[in-house]
Design a protein around this motif. Structure first.
Motif, short mmCIF file in Angstrom:
data_model
loop_
_atom_site.label_atom_id
_atom_site.label_comp_id
_atom_site.label_asym_id
_atom_site.label_seq_id
_atom_site.Cartn_x
_atom_site.Cartn_y
_atom_site.Cartn_z
N LYS A 198 -22.57 13.15 -17.76
CA LYS A 198 -23.79 14.11 -18.26
C LYS A 198 -22.95 15.26 -17.44
O LYS A 198 -22.48 15.41 -16.43
CB LYS A 198 -24.42 13.74 -17.49
N VAL A 199 -22.66 16.76 -18.52
CA VAL A 199 -21.84 17.60 -18.97
C VAL A 199 -22.90 18.45 -18.94
O VAL A 199 -24.11 18.69 -19.60
CB VAL A 199 -21.39 17.66 -19.98
N HIS A 200 -22.99 19.69 -17.79
CA HIS A 200 -24.17 20.67 -17.52
C HIS A 200 -23.33 21.48 -18.11
O HIS A 200 -22.35 22.25 -17.81
CB HIS A 200 -24.23 20.16 -15.91
N VAL A 201 -24.35 22.15 -19.45
CA VAL A 201 -24.00 23.39 -19.77
C VAL A 201 -25.54 24.30 -20.07
O VAL A 201 -26.45 24.00 -20.23
CB VAL A 201 -23.55 23.08 -21.27
N ASP A 202 -25.42 25.55 -19.10
CA ASP A 202 -26.43 26.58 -20.20
C ASP A 202 -26.44 26.83 -21.21
O ASP A 202 -25.30 27.65 -21.52
CB ASP A 202 -25.87 27.97 -18.39
N VAL A 203 -27.51 26.82 -21.59
CA VAL A 203 -27.46 27.05 -22.94
C VAL A 203 -28.49 28.46 -23.32
O VAL A 203 -29.19 27.91 -23.97
CB VAL A 203 -28.29 25.76 -23.64
N GLY A 204 -29.19 28.99 -21.69
CA GLY A 204 -30.64 29.73 -22.01
C GLY A 204 -31.76 29.36 -22.19
O GLY A 204 -31.90 28.22 -21.73
N ASN A 205 -32.50 29.82 -22.36
CA ASN A 205 -33.75 29.58 -23.30
C ASN A 205 -33.86 28.68 -24.01
O ASN A 205 -34.45 30.02 -25.22
CB ASN A 205 -34.93 31.15 -22.44
N THR A 206 -33.40 28.11 -24.85
CA THR A 206 -32.84 27.11 -25.59
C THR A 206 -33.87 25.42 -24.89
O THR A 206 -33.98 25.58 -24.03
CB THR A 206 -32.20 26.89 -26.71
N ALA A 207 -33.92 25.17 -26.35
CA ALA A 207 -34.29 23.33 -26.21
C ALA A 207 -33.25 22.47 -25.98
O ALA A 207 -33.01 21.04 -26.14
CB ALA A 207 -35.39 22.60 -26.90
N CYS A 208 -31.90 23.64 -25.98
CA CYS A 208 -30.31 22.32 -26.97
C CYS A 208 -30.43 21.66 -25.56
O CYS A 208 -30.73 21.89 -24.42
CB CYS A 208 -29.66 23.47 -27.26
N LYS A 209 -29.68 20.06 -25.94
CA LYS A 209 -29.52 19.39 -25.19
C LYS A 209 -28.06 19.02 -25.41
O LYS A 209 -27.57 19.62 -26.93
CB LYS A 209 -30.39 18.13 -25.09
#
Length: 235
Positions: A198-209
């Motif tokens: 699993k790669v962790h990315v800060d996608v901000g205040n979104t529902a993106c995964k």
């Protein structure tokens, strides 16, 4: 339609709801908040005018920049113009979806991808990985340097979790692209995918995964789409 008329149309098509969504994803002023589906409705007014498309990107307006990417003829773009676009891509949607896709269909795809991937600037490097991934989705297998792709997979395996935020996302996408579009390297891509997990990315205040590479590739294979190339990566 000229530049002023296009910009007026974009302003009229924008909505606060879409604008707020794009802000959460990283967009900033000036832009109007036009849905991509609506942008596609006016591509026909720009598509045959290369200079108009370039002028749209030069506005710095995110909606206009995306429209430029949908309308431009990549084969007519110079290396300097593509470099300018990469340097002007101030948030990831423009870097990955616009610059990456247009560069991938240009005559300088691999040259610029290799250059950009070495950049210290997050979004320039992001453009590089995105360009190479898009290239894999459209390039005939015989045009793909398998040795280089293998080396890039090894690099990702060792470095992805310590890379810059959006670069982690596009590195993961590169693994997916290799596994999905280059059948001869599918097994190697799956092994790297399992290794990085699993790669962790800060996608901000979104529902993106962030998709798990192995899961994504397996779904492509189950659909019988492994190795099926796209006609275009511009969308």
């Amino acid at each position: 339609m000229n530049l002023d008329e296009i910009m007026k149309s974009l302003k009229e098509m924008g909505t606060e709801q879409t604008k707020n969504t794009f802000v959460r994803h990283g967009a900033r002023e000036p832009f109007y908040g036009v849905k991509i589906g609506d942008l596609k409705k006016i591509v026909k007014y720009v598509k045959k005018d290369q200079e108009l498309a370039l002028s749209l990107y030069d506005t710095g307006n995110s909606d206009a920049m995306y429209l430029a990417g949908l309308s431009i003829n990549p084969k007519l773009m110079t290396k300097d113009q593509l470099q300018k676009w990469a340097e002007g891509a101030y948030w990831y949607m423009i870097a990955e979806s616009t610059v990456g896709a247009v560069a991938a269909e240009s005559s300088y795809a691999l040259e610029l991808a290799r250059k950009w991937m070495k950049s210290e600037e997050e979004l320039i490097e992001d453009c590089g990985w995105s360009t190479y991934s898009h290239y894999l989705s459209i390039a005939p297998d015989e045009n793909i340097d398998k040795v280089e792709v293998r080396e890039l997979l090894k690099y990702i395996e060792k470095n992805i979790h310590n890379s810059k935020n959006r670069v982690r996302y596009t590195m993961n996408a590169f693994v997916i692209a290799v596994g999905s579009f280059v059948p001869s390297l599918n097994v190697e891509a799956m092994l790297v995918g399992k290794s990085i997990g699993k790669v962790h990315v800060d996608v901000g205040n979104t529902a993106c995964k962030v998709p798990i590479a192995t899961d994504y590739i397996e779904k492509v294979e189950l659909k019988g789409k492994l190795g099926v190339k796209k006609k275009t990566c511009i969308c």
